[in-house]
Design an enzyme around this catalytic site. Structure first.
Site, PDB file in Angstrom:
ATOM      1  N   CYS A  82     -21.720  43.435 -41.966  1.00  0.00           N
ATOM      2  CA  CYS A  82     -20.611  44.189 -42.098  1.00  0.00           C
ATOM      3  C   CYS A  82     -19.258  43.801 -42.104  1.00  0.00           C
ATOM      4  CB  CYS A  82     -20.691  45.552 -41.331  1.00  0.00           C
ATOM      5  SG  CYS A  82     -22.374  45.913 -40.760  1.00  0.00           S
ATOM      6  N   CYS A 130     -20.818  44.148 -36.156  1.00  0.00           N
ATOM      7  CA  CYS A 130     -21.935  43.561 -37.096  1.00  0.00           C
ATOM      8  C   CYS A 130     -21.330  42.282 -38.174  1.00  0.00           C
ATOM      9  CB  CYS A 130     -22.659  44.492 -37.858  1.00  0.00           C
ATOM     10  SG  CYS A 130     -23.660  44.116 -39.069  1.00  0.00           S
TER      11      CYS A 130
END
Ligand SMILES: *[C@@H]1O[C@H](CO)[C@@H](O)[C@H](O)[C@H]1NC(C)=O
Ligand SMILES: *[C@@H]1O[C@H](CO)[C@@H](O)[C@H](O)[C@H]1NC(C)=O
Length: 464
Positions: free
Chosen positions: A393, A390
């Site tokens: 992230c 992600c």
């Protein structure tokens, strides 16, 4: 007379306390106590207690740090989010909207920050110019021996890269882009399950000095092995234990953020982010996590102390008269430097700093080997960040790992001698803008987490 009464009352109080600790008429344990019961008093491996950190952080440091991090110098971070994962074929691309990172348009970032030789200090600036010239020479003049070319290249990269704990991002790569950290906050993205689990598992299993036979508690591979794990951890030397605790503290901090900025509601009009108590309890409640939660929170405080100590040690670097938080706006830059120094002096005044001298002490040869090991492991973890599926992230993971790596570089650098005013500011020690931005933003995350713990404590006090 008075003294005897005080003594008696004290005795009765102590007996009552003892009694309440051992069954009998126990007051009901509140949800707040279940998360925080063990998270108080002294922290292992240091001489500081949780309450002192809470007071210092929440009321003195946190508000000013937030203000600093909103400034132009600190909000723009250059990052390459497109580097391929070096360890496995990473096909999982997170399609969720909340994972997306919006890079800055080129006119959004102040020119002062973008200029290739950002002038963070005159000395560094000259050095960079020299390097750039040397590099140009190296690139054109093919008669230079391969060795010289290599040396020049090395030199350009960093005068002190041997001190580095992180694999530096190639921010000259066309793939590297500026990101506005204020517009891309760290919060719940829905990135969890097997993919997220795999990253953390690889970090703990293969990179924290842990033998394969010892399983981490609550990992899907473990079954009732907490005791083996903790006796292994206790048996480690203080440095390796610290390594594990730093990673665990970072993991905890990220989870505190995700629980505090949870996507609570989504309509086509708006999204609402806020505290999700259930999520917090699932990660930190003493009973639900079989005792792991409070340990994780203690590691978060440990990480806080380590970064705090690094900041107090690096004060002389920022105090140099020629150091600037250069964005090109003279008045604004001078103001921000004043705020930065104010924060650093506050940090320096903290009474219970971590003592890093207990690390890598003892036999010189062994200590150096250990330090090198520590560095290799940490660098490896910085590379694993390129495997996070992600993007949001990945951005915050890279930033926080680079920040922690910078803190370690400061703590263990021999070029930076702290607490020796007579030696003056060390001109041998350098931090790049990227390192400075990541160091303060990473610490800002941990500081926010500590503040959020207070919020969760208050929220939990109201439920039973
Ligand atoms: C809070 O988190 C839990 C998972 O831990 C989830 O099941 C629940 O729906 C969340 N609550 C809200 C209001 O989003
Ligand atoms: C680096 O990480 C990879 C992936 O986890 C692992 O296979 C390798 O053994 C690690 N190397 C070191 C030196 O830690």
């Amino acid at each position: 007379m008075g003294r005897r009464w005080v003594f008696l009352i004290g005795l009765v109080g102590a007996v009552w306390l003892l009694g309440s600790g051992h069954g009998g008429q126990q007051p009901p344990v509140t949800a707040a106590q279940r998360c925080f019961c063990q998270v108080s008093g002294y922290l292992d491996d240091c001489t500081c207690d949780v309450e002192t950190i809470d007071r210092f952080n929440n009321y003195r440091l946190f508000p000013r740090l937030q203000k600093l991090l909103e400034s132009d110098y600190f909000r723009y971070y250059k990052v390459n989010l497109k580097r391929p994962c070096p360890f496995w074929n990473d096909i999982s691309q997170c399609g969720r909207r909340d994972c997306a990172v919006r890079p800055c348009q080129s006119d959004e970032v102040p020119d002062g920050i973008k200029s290739a030789s950002y002038k963070y200090s005159e000395v560094a600036n000259n050095l960079i110019e020299e390097c750039e010239q040397a590099e140009r020479l190296g690139a054109v003049d093919e008669s230079l021996s391969e060795e010289t070319q290599k040396a020049v290249l090395q030199w350009t990269k960093h005068d002190d890269s041997s001190d580095n704990f992180c694999e530096a991002d190639d921010i000259q790569s066309p793939d590297a882009e500026y990101v506005d950290l204020l517009l891309n906050p760290e919060r719940y993205t829905g990135y969890k399950g097997p993919d997220a689990w795999k990253i953390w598992n690889v970090i703990y299993e293969e990179n924290c000095f842990k033998p394969q036979t010892i399983k981490r508690p609550l990992s899907p591979l473990a079954s009732g092995q907490e005791n083996t794990f903790y006796s292994w951890l206790e048996g480690l030397c203080v440095e390796k234990r610290a390594f594990y605790r730093l990673i665990s503290g970072l993991h905890a901090s990220i989870n505190v953020h995700l629980s505090a900025r949870y996507l609570l509601q989504e309509t086509w009009l708006e999204k609402k982010w806020g505290h999700n108590i259930t999520e917090f309890q699932q990660r930190f409640d003493g009973i639900l996590t079989e005792g792991e939660g409070p340990r994780r929170l203690k590691n978060l405080y440990f990480l806080y102390l380590i970064e705090l100590r690094a900041l107090s040690k690096v004060v002389p670097f920022f105090e140099r008269p020629d150091f600037q938080l250069f964005t090109g706006n003279k008045v604004h830059d001078a103001e921000k430097k004043m705020l930065l120094l104010e924060i650093l002096h506050e940090i320096k005044s903290f009474p219970l700093h971590f003592d890093e001298n207990s690390f890598f002490a003892g036999d010189k040869k062994e200590a150096n080997k250990l330090k090198e090991d520590f560095r290799l492991h940490f660098r490896n973890i910085s590379r694993i960040m390129d495997c996070v599926g992600c993007f949001k992230c990945r951005l915050w993971g890279k930033l926080q790992i680079q920040g922690l790596g910078t803190a370690l570089k400061i703590l263990f650098s021999e070029k930076l001698i702290a607490n020796m005013p007579e030696s003056g500011p060390s001109y041998e020690f350098h931090l790049t803008r990227q390192e400075i931005v990541s160091l303060f933003n990473a610490f800002g995350r941990i500081s926010t987490s500590v503040k959020e713990l207070e919020n969760f404590r208050n929220l939990l006090q109201n439920i039973h």
